[in-house]
Structure formats: structure tokens, C-alpha cells
Design an enzyme around this catalytic site. Structure first.
Site, PDB file in Angstrom:
ATOM      1  N   ARG A 240       0.867  -1.184   0.000  1.00 26.49           N
ATOM      2  CA  ARG A 240       0.000   0.000   0.000  1.00 26.49           C
ATOM      3  C   ARG A 240       0.904   1.234   0.000  1.00 26.49           C
ATOM      4  O   ARG A 240       1.509   1.563   1.013  1.00 26.49           O
ATOM      5  CB  ARG A 240      -0.866  -0.051   1.269  1.00 26.49           C
ATOM      6  CG  ARG A 240      -2.078   0.844   1.268  1.00 26.49           C
ATOM      7  CD  ARG A 240      -2.626   0.965   2.674  1.00 26.49           C
ATOM      8  NE  ARG A 240      -1.691   1.668   3.524  1.00 26.49           N
ATOM      9  CZ  ARG A 240      -1.597   1.529   4.851  1.00 26.49           C
ATOM     10  NH1 ARG A 240      -2.388   0.711   5.494  1.00 26.49           N
ATOM     11  NH2 ARG A 240      -0.712   2.226   5.541  1.00 26.49           N
ATOM     12  N   HIS A 244      -3.251   4.483   5.078  1.00 25.13           N
ATOM     13  CA  HIS A 244      -4.509   3.732   5.055  1.00 25.13           C
ATOM     14  C   HIS A 244      -5.577   4.528   4.293  1.00 25.13           C
ATOM     15  O   HIS A 244      -6.373   3.977   3.542  1.00 25.13           O
ATOM     16  CB  HIS A 244      -4.961   3.479   6.496  1.00 25.13           C
ATOM     17  CG  HIS A 244      -6.277   2.794   6.574  1.00 25.13           C
ATOM     18  ND1 HIS A 244      -6.478   1.512   6.110  1.00 25.13           N
ATOM     19  CD2 HIS A 244      -7.489   3.222   7.047  1.00 25.13           C
ATOM     20  CE1 HIS A 244      -7.750   1.179   6.296  1.00 25.13           C
ATOM     21  NE2 HIS A 244      -8.374   2.189   6.859  1.00 25.13           N
ATOM     22  N   TYR A 253       4.937   5.180  10.515  1.00 25.14           N
ATOM     23  CA  TYR A 253       5.085   3.775  10.893  1.00 25.14           C
ATOM     24  C   TYR A 253       5.670   2.856   9.820  1.00 25.14           C
ATOM     25  O   TYR A 253       5.938   1.703  10.099  1.00 25.14           O
ATOM     26  CB  TYR A 253       3.733   3.208  11.398  1.00 25.14           C
ATOM     27  CG  TYR A 253       2.576   3.354  10.416  1.00 25.14           C
ATOM     28  CD1 TYR A 253       2.369   2.416   9.411  1.00 25.14           C
ATOM     29  CD2 TYR A 253       1.693   4.441  10.489  1.00 25.14           C
ATOM     30  CE1 TYR A 253       1.316   2.545   8.522  1.00 25.14           C
ATOM     31  CE2 TYR A 253       0.640   4.579   9.601  1.00 25.14           C
ATOM     32  CZ  TYR A 253       0.456   3.633   8.622  1.00 25.14           C
ATOM     33  OH  TYR A 253      -0.573   3.765   7.730  1.00 25.14           O
TER      34      TYR A 253
HETATM   35  C1  LIG Z   1     -13.774  -6.285  12.235  1.00 22.31           C
HETATM   36  C2  LIG Z   1     -13.151  -4.934  11.995  1.00 22.31           C
HETATM   37  N1  LIG Z   1     -12.119  -4.533  12.763  1.00 22.31           N
HETATM   38  C3  LIG Z   1     -11.552  -3.301  12.559  1.00 22.31           C
HETATM   39  C4  LIG Z   1     -12.051  -2.465  11.589  1.00 22.31           C
HETATM   40  C5  LIG Z   1     -11.418  -1.081  11.369  1.00 22.31           C
HETATM   41  N2  LIG Z   1     -10.597  -1.121  10.141  1.00 22.31           N
HETATM   42  C6  LIG Z   1     -11.081  -0.718   8.949  1.00 22.31           C
HETATM   43  S1  LIG Z   1      -9.983  -0.945   7.710  1.00 22.31           S
HETATM   44  C7  LIG Z   1      -8.803  -1.560   8.783  1.00 22.31           C
HETATM   45  C8  LIG Z   1      -7.470  -2.031   8.279  1.00 22.31           C
HETATM   46  C9  LIG Z   1      -7.653  -3.090   7.246  1.00 22.31           C
HETATM   47  O1  LIG Z   1      -6.426  -3.640   6.858  1.00 22.31           O
HETATM   48  P1  LIG Z   1      -6.360  -4.771   5.794  1.00 22.31           P
HETATM   49  O2  LIG Z   1      -7.425  -5.785   6.016  1.00 22.31           O
HETATM   50  O3  LIG Z   1      -4.971  -5.278   5.736  1.00 22.31           O
HETATM   51  O4  LIG Z   1      -6.745  -4.031   4.423  1.00 22.31           O
HETATM   52  P2  LIG Z   1      -6.029  -2.751   3.759  1.00 22.31           P
HETATM   53  O5  LIG Z   1      -6.699  -1.537   4.394  1.00 22.31           O
HETATM   54  O6  LIG Z   1      -4.591  -2.840   4.046  1.00 22.31           O
HETATM   55  O7  LIG Z   1      -6.352  -2.829   2.310  1.00 22.31           O
HETATM   56  C10 LIG Z   1      -9.291  -1.589  10.084  1.00 22.31           C
HETATM   57  C11 LIG Z   1      -8.532  -2.074  11.241  1.00 22.31           C
HETATM   58  C12 LIG Z   1     -13.153  -2.930  10.815  1.00 22.31           C
HETATM   59  N3  LIG Z   1     -13.677  -2.198   9.826  1.00 22.31           N
HETATM   60  N4  LIG Z   1     -13.673  -4.173  11.034  1.00 22.31           N
END
Ligand SMILES: Cc1ncc(C[n+]2csc(CCOP(=O)(O)OP(=O)(O)O)c2C)c(N)n1
Length: 322
Positions: A240, A244, A253
Site C-alpha cells: 500500500r 490507510h 510507521y
Molecule cells: C472487524 C473490523 N475490525 C476493525 C475495523 C477497522 N478497520 C477498517 S480498515 C482496517 C485495516 C484493514 O487492513 P487490511 O485488512 O490489511 O486491508 P487494507 O486496508 O490494508 O487494504 C481496520 C482495522 C473494521 N472495519 N472491522
């Protein structure tokens, strides 16, 4: 594996560039304060949405998550639809009631995502099961991040799909960070696709920055699923390149060297250079494509900015009532 025709290579490049340029416009609108909520970019990982969705057939069903903007473009949503959606205008797919990629229509082969990470896996396994019960020649596909792949719903959904031998493809977009948590703090295994062994299903580990590799792996997974060998777990290794979301500063980080390393593996640059080197396209044809894309986007953005915000009546129709 069939060799891609010039037209297919043209399409892959078109969607890669369209996605990249569209997101650049969205970033501009975000900085102007016109987009409410977060803006989650697919920068550096466009090839996964493009390669997987382009490999599907019309009857297949896909659910995007926040970074799969190319998926909805390939499924037929227009740049104007996307601008209107992000700007919350009435001419968008949710008619101004939601933003980001929170939309879908089963008739179009898309299922709206949900923000909670994990539940889309059992839901899309259910879509695959429904297709099989209806005797359709269809696969269901969805995406999950390295972080989302740690949820209980992911494991339950994959195990259910495995036991039922469903025509379901789960694509793990391993971009190495779940918000600020590195993948090494999500899992002790090097390749998340290895979890497939525990479900007794087939898997692939793919260079997620190589659109052709992603396309070919998805075609193979689709064929296996339709032969009754599903589900299939596909891990695409990528990175990425931004935070975020636009409001997040990843330099706090992510070590700088990692950014530098992955910028050199940019999937759009990689594909452009490979097509030029193989003389599939000339530089003039590429700049013609770029110009066409910019014209389409400028026009779509203009029309979206002219589209009104929803009225109070608009916001109370097409919603569930309790
Ligand atoms: C069950 C749950 N826990 C936490 C969140 C908050 N949250 C939204 S996106 C995210 C990070 C997601 O990371 P990843 O799955 O690796 O996908 P990326 O954003 O890197 O594409 C978090 C912690 C959520 N939406 N649902």
C-alpha cells in the site's frame, strides 16, 4: 494458458491507467474538501482489481472492498458514477446516501461491501452456493486484506466454502499493513495463502504488481472452481504505497526504504514498460490513451459536480425502515 490478444492487453492497460488517473482526480477533490468521509486509495495495487475482475465472465459475481475501484469500473460503472458516489450526489449509485465503494447490484454482478472486515467472506460463499443451487455457471469472488484475513469470519467462511466445495475465489490483497499494523504482527506464516492447506483447498501466491500474472491465476482459479475443485485462496503480494487513507500519514510507521523499494515495482509503470518493450504499443498510442482518459475524466467530473446533493426526501427512499 492462452496468450492475451492485443485488445485484451489494451483493456488491461486502459483500466490500470483509468484507475490511477481517476484516483488522482479524487485526491484533488478530497483536498478541496468536496469529498466527505475517508478516501482510501488503491495506489500501487491497481493490478489486483484489474487482473482479477478482467478474468471474470459477465455472469460471475464480485464484491469490491474499499480499494477495488477498478473492479466496479470493469463491471460497468462509469467514471461519472464514481465521481457522483464519492461526492455524494444524486446521480451516483446510492443517490447520495453513501460514499466510497459502498454500492452494488446483483443484476450487474456486484455485491455491495460492508465496512466490517470479514463477513464478506461467508456472504460471498453464500452467493457462490446460491449460484450453484440455481445451476448457474458462475463463480463468486471477493477480496480481503492481510488484516481482515485474521478475523473469525474469514476462517469460518473459508471453511464453510471448503466443506461445501463452492465456486468461490477469495483474493487476499497482502499489502503488508493493516492500517499501521505490519503483517508480521498478524501472522507467523510467511504466506497467508498457506492457510488454504488447513481448509483442504487449493491456493496460489501471486506477484500482485503483475497484472498479467494476476489475470492468469484468476482464470485458472475460475476454471478449477467450475470443475468443482473450489474454493480457491489466492494471495497477491503487494504494497500500500499511501497511508490507510488520505488523512493518514504512513511515514510515522512505515520505514522509508520500504516505500522506495515498492515505488520501483509500480504496477502501472511495470505494465507500460513491458508493453513498450514487447512492441505491443507505440509511445504515441499510449499518449493517445492517456489523453482520451483525461478527457473522459474531466467531462465526468464536471457532470458530477453539476449533479445536486440529495434532498431530504431522496435520503429517506431506497433504505430499510424499522
Ligand atoms: C472487524 C473490523 N475490525 C476493525 C475495523 C477497522 N478497520 C477498517 S480498515 C482496517 C485495516 C484493514 O487492513 P487490511 O485488512 O490489511 O486491508 P487494507 O486496508 O490494508 O487494504 C481496520 C482495522 C473494521 N472495519 N472491522
Amino acid at each position: 494458458m492462452p496468450v492475451l490478444t492485443k485488445e485484451q492487453q489494451f483493456d488491461l492497460l486502459y483500466y490500470m491507467l483509468l484507475t490511477r488517473r481517476l484516483e488522482e482526480h479524487l485526491v484533488g477533490l478530497f483536498k478541496e474538501g468536496k469529498i466527505s468521509g475517508g478516501l482510501y486509495s488503491s495506489l500501487g495495487q491497481e493490478s489486483i482489481s484489474v487482473g482479477t475482475t478482467y478474468a471474470l465472465e459477465k455472469e460471475d459475481v464480485v464484491s469490491p472492498v474499499i480499494r477495488n475501484i477498478a473492479t466496479v469500473l470493469i463491471k460497468g460503472y462509469t467514471p461519472k458514477d464514481i465521481f457522483c458516489q464519492y461526492l455524494a450526489r444524486v446521480d451516483g449509485p446510492t443517490k447520495g446516501k453513501d460514499t466510497t465503494l459502498h454500492f452494488g447490484e446483483i443484476e450487474r454482478g456486484t455485491v455491495a461491501p460492508i465496512s466490517i472486515l470479514g463477513p464478506l467472506i461467508p456472504i460471498m460463499a453464500g452467493v457462490a452456493l446460491a449460484g450453484r443451487m440455481q445451476k448457474r455457471k458462475r463463480v463468486a469472488l471477493t477480496y480481503i486484506g492481510d488484516g481482515g484475513a485474521s478475523t473469525g469470519d474469514f476462517h469460518e467462511g473459508m471453511n464453510f466454502a471448503a466443506v461445501q466445495r463452492l465456486p468461490f475465489i477469495c483474493v487476499i490483497e497482502n499489502n503488508q499493513y493493516a492500517f499501521s499494523t505490519p503483517v508480521t504482527r498478524q501472522s507467523r506464516i510467511a504466506d497467508l495463502a498457506q492457510r488454504a492447506v488447513g481448509y483442504g483447498i487449493q491456493y496460489a501466491i501471486v506477484d500482485g504488481n503483475d497484472v498479467v500474472a494476476v489475470y492468469e491465476a484468476t482464470r485458472k482459479a475460475r476454471a478449477l472452481c467450475l470443475e468443482g475443485e473450489g474454493p480457491f485462496l489466492m494471495e497477491c503480494k503487494t504494497f500500500r504505497v499511501k497511508g490507510h487513507a488520505e488523512h493518514d500519514d504512513p511515514s510515522k510507521y512505515v520505514p522509508r526504504a520500504i516505500f522506495e523499494e515498492w515505488r520501483k515495482k509500480d504496477p502501472v509503470d511495470h505494465y507500460v514498460h513491458s508493453l513498450l518493450d514487447q512492441k505491443v504499443f507505440t509511445a504515441a498510442e499510449l499518449s493517445e490513451m492517456e489523453n482520451k482518459i483525461q478527457q473522459i475524466l474531466e467531462q465526468a467530473k464536471k457532470e458530477a459536480l453539476e449533479s445536486p446533493l440529495p434532498s431530504s426526501e431522496d435520503t429517506s427512499t431506497g433504505v430499510f425502515r424499522v
